[in-house]
Scaffold this active site. Structure first.
Site, PDB file in Angstrom:
ATOM      1  N   TYR A 176      30.261  37.770  40.288  1.00  0.00           N
ATOM      2  CA  TYR A 176      30.858  38.415  41.455  1.00  0.00           C
ATOM      3  C   TYR A 176      29.990  38.245  42.689  1.00  0.00           C
ATOM      4  O   TYR A 176      28.845  37.797  42.605  1.00  0.00           O
ATOM      5  CB  TYR A 176      31.098  39.900  41.176  1.00  0.00           C
ATOM      6  CG  TYR A 176      29.851  40.774  41.210  1.00  0.00           C
ATOM      7  CD1 TYR A 176      28.910  40.725  40.185  1.00  0.00           C
ATOM      8  CD2 TYR A 176      29.616  41.647  42.275  1.00  0.00           C
ATOM      9  CE1 TYR A 176      27.772  41.529  40.219  1.00  0.00           C
ATOM     10  CE2 TYR A 176      28.489  42.459  42.312  1.00  0.00           C
ATOM     11  CZ  TYR A 176      27.575  42.389  41.281  1.00  0.00           C
ATOM     12  OH  TYR A 176      26.452  43.178  41.319  1.00  0.00           O
ATOM     13  N   ARG A 226      25.215  31.264  46.490  1.00  0.00           N
ATOM     14  CA  ARG A 226      24.783  32.010  45.295  1.00  0.00           C
ATOM     15  C   ARG A 226      25.919  32.103  44.280  1.00  0.00           C
ATOM     16  O   ARG A 226      25.694  31.993  43.070  1.00  0.00           O
ATOM     17  CB  ARG A 226      24.305  33.412  45.691  1.00  0.00           C
ATOM     18  CG  ARG A 226      23.774  34.198  44.498  1.00  0.00           C
ATOM     19  CD  ARG A 226      23.150  35.506  44.899  1.00  0.00           C
ATOM     20  NE  ARG A 226      24.129  36.448  45.440  1.00  0.00           N
ATOM     21  CZ  ARG A 226      23.823  37.629  45.957  1.00  0.00           C
ATOM     22  NH1 ARG A 226      22.560  38.016  46.028  1.00  0.00           N
ATOM     23  NH2 ARG A 226      24.758  38.421  46.430  1.00  0.00           N
ATOM     24  N   ARG A 257      40.650  37.272  21.678  1.00  0.00           N
ATOM     25  CA  ARG A 257      39.258  37.720  21.681  1.00  0.00           C
ATOM     26  C   ARG A 257      38.404  37.029  20.625  1.00  0.00           C
ATOM     27  O   ARG A 257      38.553  37.255  19.432  1.00  0.00           O
ATOM     28  CB  ARG A 257      39.190  39.241  21.484  1.00  0.00           C
ATOM     29  CG  ARG A 257      37.789  39.774  21.733  1.00  0.00           C
ATOM     30  CD  ARG A 257      37.663  41.258  21.490  1.00  0.00           C
ATOM     31  NE  ARG A 257      36.297  41.685  21.739  1.00  0.00           N
ATOM     32  CZ  ARG A 257      35.275  41.484  20.902  1.00  0.00           C
ATOM     33  NH1 ARG A 257      35.477  40.866  19.759  1.00  0.00           N
ATOM     34  NH2 ARG A 257      34.050  41.870  21.213  1.00  0.00           N
ATOM     35  N   HIS A 259      34.121  35.345  20.683  1.00  0.00           N
ATOM     36  CA  HIS A 259      32.974  35.165  21.565  1.00  0.00           C
ATOM     37  C   HIS A 259      33.000  33.769  22.182  1.00  0.00           C
ATOM     38  O   HIS A 259      32.819  33.610  23.384  1.00  0.00           O
ATOM     39  CB  HIS A 259      31.668  35.400  20.817  1.00  0.00           C
ATOM     40  CG  HIS A 259      31.428  36.847  20.509  1.00  0.00           C
ATOM     41  ND1 HIS A 259      32.270  37.591  19.722  1.00  0.00           N
ATOM     42  CD2 HIS A 259      30.458  37.688  20.913  1.00  0.00           C
ATOM     43  CE1 HIS A 259      31.835  38.840  19.644  1.00  0.00           C
ATOM     44  NE2 HIS A 259      30.725  38.926  20.368  1.00  0.00           N
ATOM     45  N   LYS A 302      24.497  36.584  39.049  1.00  0.00           N
ATOM     46  CA  LYS A 302      25.182  37.792  39.532  1.00  0.00           C
ATOM     47  C   LYS A 302      26.387  38.063  38.627  1.00  0.00           C
ATOM     48  O   LYS A 302      27.550  37.861  38.993  1.00  0.00           O
ATOM     49  CB  LYS A 302      25.570  37.647  41.006  1.00  0.00           C
ATOM     50  CG  LYS A 302      25.804  38.994  41.673  1.00  0.00           C
ATOM     51  CD  LYS A 302      25.749  38.900  43.172  1.00  0.00           C
ATOM     52  CE  LYS A 302      26.252  40.160  43.870  1.00  0.00           C
ATOM     53  NZ  LYS A 302      25.427  41.347  43.668  1.00  0.00           N
ATOM     54  N   GLU A 356      13.299  45.237  40.367  1.00  0.00           N
ATOM     55  CA  GLU A 356      14.169  45.485  41.520  1.00  0.00           C
ATOM     56  C   GLU A 356      14.911  46.788  41.303  1.00  0.00           C
ATOM     57  O   GLU A 356      14.725  47.459  40.284  1.00  0.00           O
ATOM     58  CB  GLU A 356      15.147  44.320  41.718  1.00  0.00           C
ATOM     59  CG  GLU A 356      16.064  44.072  40.541  1.00  0.00           C
ATOM     60  CD  GLU A 356      16.954  42.838  40.700  1.00  0.00           C
ATOM     61  OE1 GLU A 356      17.264  42.435  41.828  1.00  0.00           O
ATOM     62  OE2 GLU A 356      17.358  42.289  39.652  1.00  0.00           O
ATOM     63  N   LEU A 369      17.622  39.263  40.970  1.00  0.00           N
ATOM     64  CA  LEU A 369      18.666  38.571  41.716  1.00  0.00           C
ATOM     65  C   LEU A 369      18.080  38.038  43.024  1.00  0.00           C
ATOM     66  O   LEU A 369      17.254  38.702  43.646  1.00  0.00           O
ATOM     67  CB  LEU A 369      19.799  39.569  42.029  1.00  0.00           C
ATOM     68  CG  LEU A 369      21.005  38.978  42.741  1.00  0.00           C
ATOM     69  CD1 LEU A 369      21.813  38.118  41.769  1.00  0.00           C
ATOM     70  CD2 LEU A 369      21.896  40.080  43.300  1.00  0.00           C
TER      71      LEU A 369
END
Ligand code: PLP
Length: 282
Positions: A33, A52, A100, A102, A148, A181, A206
């Site tokens: 995101y 990014r 579903r 993995h 991210k 962070e 990040l």
């Protein structure tokens, strides 16, 4: 005015917007995101955010469902449809829908969604005048915090602990006792020697866009920047501390774990950085 969300090719009334129950973003947090600050109708630092985004996508072997120009059109159209001038633009790309498992087939159709919400800048500026409280806790995240990823459970848990303790942010500490962070921010101090300190880029943090933008202001403001990680004790003894993020810009930290930072009010370097960032975007 009805809020509008963009989901996988359609602009939809907010309450009707959703993804499939088997979207891998929903079931596995398999996606990435970005969050852009929206000021006077314009997103800030767009190129840096999109760069990014491209890196995050590449690191999880995901291909955007739309080109960069098309993405920009979608972002701006969602902003326009919501008639919001100042706020936050949130976008995510998930790997899409699959039974579903993995492991995933390579043929999936990634799902892009975009939302926009207003932000009360006056309130944010008001908070910045007195600063926020931070608590510290162990960094319990995975080893690829450079991505991210929408998988944010440890960050969510850390922030909740902070809020329930009467603080506004949690700074996380690695196994060596060094601050990594914040749960949703980059952590900075002006150390006892007057140096501006923040952790160097690696897989454990990040690459904050606000961090990148402050680096550009450092020379102009004649500040000494030192990318050496700091301990929480150094943070307690610092002259100033602050957290940065696209949503907060530069947020002064005046208390860490009950230790007053400096004189307990936002310091001059923090204030100067906040002002300069605002001026460079006005
Ligand atoms: N670190 C983490 C874990 C974050 O979630 C964020 C923002 O969401 C940041 C740092 C700051 O990044 P940026 O300045 O790009 O908003």
């Amino acid at each position: 005015m009805t809020r509008i969300a963009y989901v996988d090719g359609a602009y939809l009334p907010f309450d009707e917007a959703g993804v499939h129950i088997e979207d891998r973003g929903y079931q596995f947090a398999d996606g990435v995101y970005e969050v852009f600050a929206l000021i006077d109708g314009h997103m800030l630092d767009v190129d840096a955010h999109l760069k990014r985004l491209d890196l995050s996508l590449e690191k999880i072997s995901l291909v955007s469902p739309v080109s960069r120009p098309a993405l920009l059109v979608i972002l701006n159209e969602t902003i326009r449809a919501n008639n919001i001038k100042n706020g936050l633009v949130y976008m995510q790309i998930t790997r899409g829908r699959a039974a579903r498992n993995h492991a995933y087939p390579k043929t999936l159709h990634p799902v892009l969604s975009v939302t926009v919400r207003p932000m009360n800048e006056t309130y944010r500026d008001h908070v910045a005048q007195s600063g926020i409280k931070v608590i510290s806790l162990d960094d319990q995240r995975w080893k690829r915090c450079d991505i991210k990823s929408i998988s944010l459970l440890p960050n969510v848990m850390a922030k909740q602990v902070a809020v329930e303790a009467g603080a506004q942010e949690a700074w996380m500490i690695d196994e060596a006792g060094l601050v990594t962070e914040g749960s949703s921010t980059t952590a900075w101090i002006v150390d006892a020697a007057g140096k501006l300190r923040t952790r160097p880029l690696a897989n454990d943090i990040l690459d904050g866009i606000t961090r990148q933008m402050l680096f550009k202001l450092v020379d102009e403001l004649k500040l000494e920047l030192d990318e050496t990680p700091f301990t929480i004790d150094e943070a307690y003894a610092s002259k100033e501390a602050f957290s940065t993020a696209s949503s907060l810009i530069v947020m002064p930290v005046v208390d860490i774990d009950g230790h007053k930072i400096g004189d307990g009010t936002p310091g001059p370097v923090t204030t100067k950085l906040l002002q300069s960032y605002k001026i460079s975007n006005s």
